[in-house]
Design a protein around this motif. Structure first.
Motif, short mmCIF file in Angstrom:
data_model
loop_
_atom_site.label_atom_id
_atom_site.label_comp_id
_atom_site.label_asym_id
_atom_site.label_seq_id
_atom_site.Cartn_x
_atom_site.Cartn_y
_atom_site.Cartn_z
N GLY A 14 0.94 1.44 2.53
CA GLY A 14 -0.57 1.39 2.17
C GLY A 14 -0.55 0.31 1.27
N PRO A 15 -2.11 0.53 0.72
CA PRO A 15 -3.07 0.33 1.25
C PRO A 15 -3.35 -0.09 2.59
N ARG A 16 -2.72 -1.42 3.11
CA ARG A 16 -3.43 -1.87 4.63
C ARG A 16 -2.06 -2.84 4.88
N LEU A 17 -1.85 -3.11 6.15
CA LEU A 17 -1.84 -4.28 7.03
C LEU A 17 -1.85 -5.34 6.98
N VAL A 18 -0.90 -6.30 6.59
CA VAL A 18 -1.25 -7.82 6.65
C VAL A 18 -0.77 -8.88 7.89
N THR A 19 -1.05 -9.28 8.73
CA THR A 19 -0.34 -10.45 9.34
C THR A 19 0.23 -11.50 8.30
N PRO A 20 1.93 -12.23 8.99
CA PRO A 20 2.00 -13.04 7.89
C PRO A 20 1.07 -14.85 7.52
N ASP A 21 0.63 -14.40 8.00
CA ASP A 21 -0.77 -15.56 7.48
C ASP A 21 -1.39 -15.11 6.53
N GLU A 22 -1.85 -13.82 6.04
CA GLU A 22 -2.51 -13.01 5.06
C GLU A 22 -1.32 -13.09 3.36
N PHE A 23 0.20 -13.17 3.94
CA PHE A 23 0.37 -12.86 3.00
C PHE A 23 1.90 -13.65 3.44
N ASP A 24 2.34 -14.08 1.84
CA ASP A 24 3.52 -14.97 1.84
C ASP A 24 4.47 -14.24 1.04
N PRO A 25 5.82 -13.08 1.51
CA PRO A 25 6.44 -12.75 0.83
C PRO A 25 7.43 -12.75 0.21
N SER A 26 7.25 -14.44 -0.02
CA SER A 26 8.73 -14.62 -0.51
C SER A 26 8.99 -15.10 -2.21
N ASP A 27 7.43 -14.75 -2.69
CA ASP A 27 7.51 -14.58 -3.93
C ASP A 27 6.45 -13.52 -4.62
N ALA A 28 6.61 -12.55 -4.45
CA ALA A 28 5.49 -11.31 -3.96
C ALA A 28 5.84 -10.56 -5.24
N ARG A 29 4.98 -10.49 -6.43
CA ARG A 29 5.60 -9.26 -7.34
C ARG A 29 5.20 -7.92 -7.07
N LEU A 30 5.82 -7.12 -7.83
CA LEU A 30 6.32 -5.98 -7.38
C LEU A 30 5.88 -4.95 -8.52
N ARG A 31 5.18 -4.06 -8.38
CA ARG A 31 5.06 -3.95 -10.15
C ARG A 31 5.43 -1.79 -9.57
N LEU A 32 5.44 -0.73 -10.37
CA LEU A 32 5.62 0.02 -10.19
C LEU A 32 5.35 1.11 -11.77
N ARG A 33 4.54 1.74 -11.44
CA ARG A 33 4.04 3.29 -13.33
C ARG A 33 4.46 4.25 -13.17
N ALA A 34 4.88 4.91 -13.44
CA ALA A 34 5.07 6.94 -13.74
C ALA A 34 4.26 6.74 -14.57
N ASN A 35 3.56 8.07 -14.41
CA ASN A 35 2.32 7.42 -15.43
C ASN A 35 1.94 6.92 -16.65
N GLY A 36 1.27 6.03 -15.66
CA GLY A 36 0.89 5.02 -16.44
C GLY A 36 2.18 4.37 -17.04
N GLU A 37 3.24 4.56 -17.28
CA GLU A 37 4.59 3.94 -18.02
C GLU A 37 4.91 2.55 -16.87
N LEU A 38 5.32 1.45 -17.61
CA LEU A 38 5.32 0.85 -16.19
C LEU A 38 6.99 0.52 -16.03
N ARG A 39 7.34 0.95 -15.36
CA ARG A 39 9.22 1.53 -13.93
C ARG A 39 9.64 -0.01 -13.98
N GLN A 40 9.08 -0.56 -13.43
CA GLN A 40 9.83 -1.65 -12.27
C GLN A 40 8.22 -2.85 -12.73
N ASP A 41 9.14 -4.02 -12.74
CA ASP A 41 8.69 -5.05 -13.10
C ASP A 41 9.30 -6.36 -12.06
N SER A 42 9.37 -7.16 -11.39
CA SER A 42 9.99 -8.00 -10.88
C SER A 42 9.30 -8.47 -9.05
#
Length: 114
Positions: A14-42
């Protein structure tokens, strides 16, 4: 390992689904936090295979159907890769963000043994 994301409660989406014209996955930033600590950022640029190629490859042998979800690996920063290693435990709040798609957050996550 396919099981790692297929156990009950292990694959929040989630939180939602999008169509290919709404989102370009070729250079999207991904981040993950565990209890507020940034664990992944790519970004998806660092993936071994690009998102479009992954979809094409899977679709060549498995016919996609509405509602299907294709999962990929994960960026660097997994708990066992940290020094010292750090694993999720019961009660952790995990937040994931993909720029252009949105943000999701667990509430009092329960970590089940695999």
């Amino acid at each position: 390992m396919a099981r790692s994301k297929s156990s009950a409660t292990f694959c929040p989406t989630g939180p939602r689904l999008v169509t290919p014209d709404e989102f370009d996955p070729s250079d999207a930033r991904l981040r993950l936090r565990a209890n507020g600590e940034l664990r992944q950022d790519s970004t998806t640029v660092g993936m071994v295979a690009d998102v479009t190629g992954l979809i094409s490859s899977v679709s060549a042998s498995i016919a996609p159907r509405p509602g299907d979800i294709q999962l990929t690996g994960t960026p660097p920063g997994r708990g066992f890769q940290l020094d010292p290693p750090s694993y999720l435990t019961d009660g952790y709040i995990v937040e994931a963000t993909i720029d252009g798609l949105g943000h999701t957050r667990t509430h009092d996550a329960t970590v089940a043994a695999v």
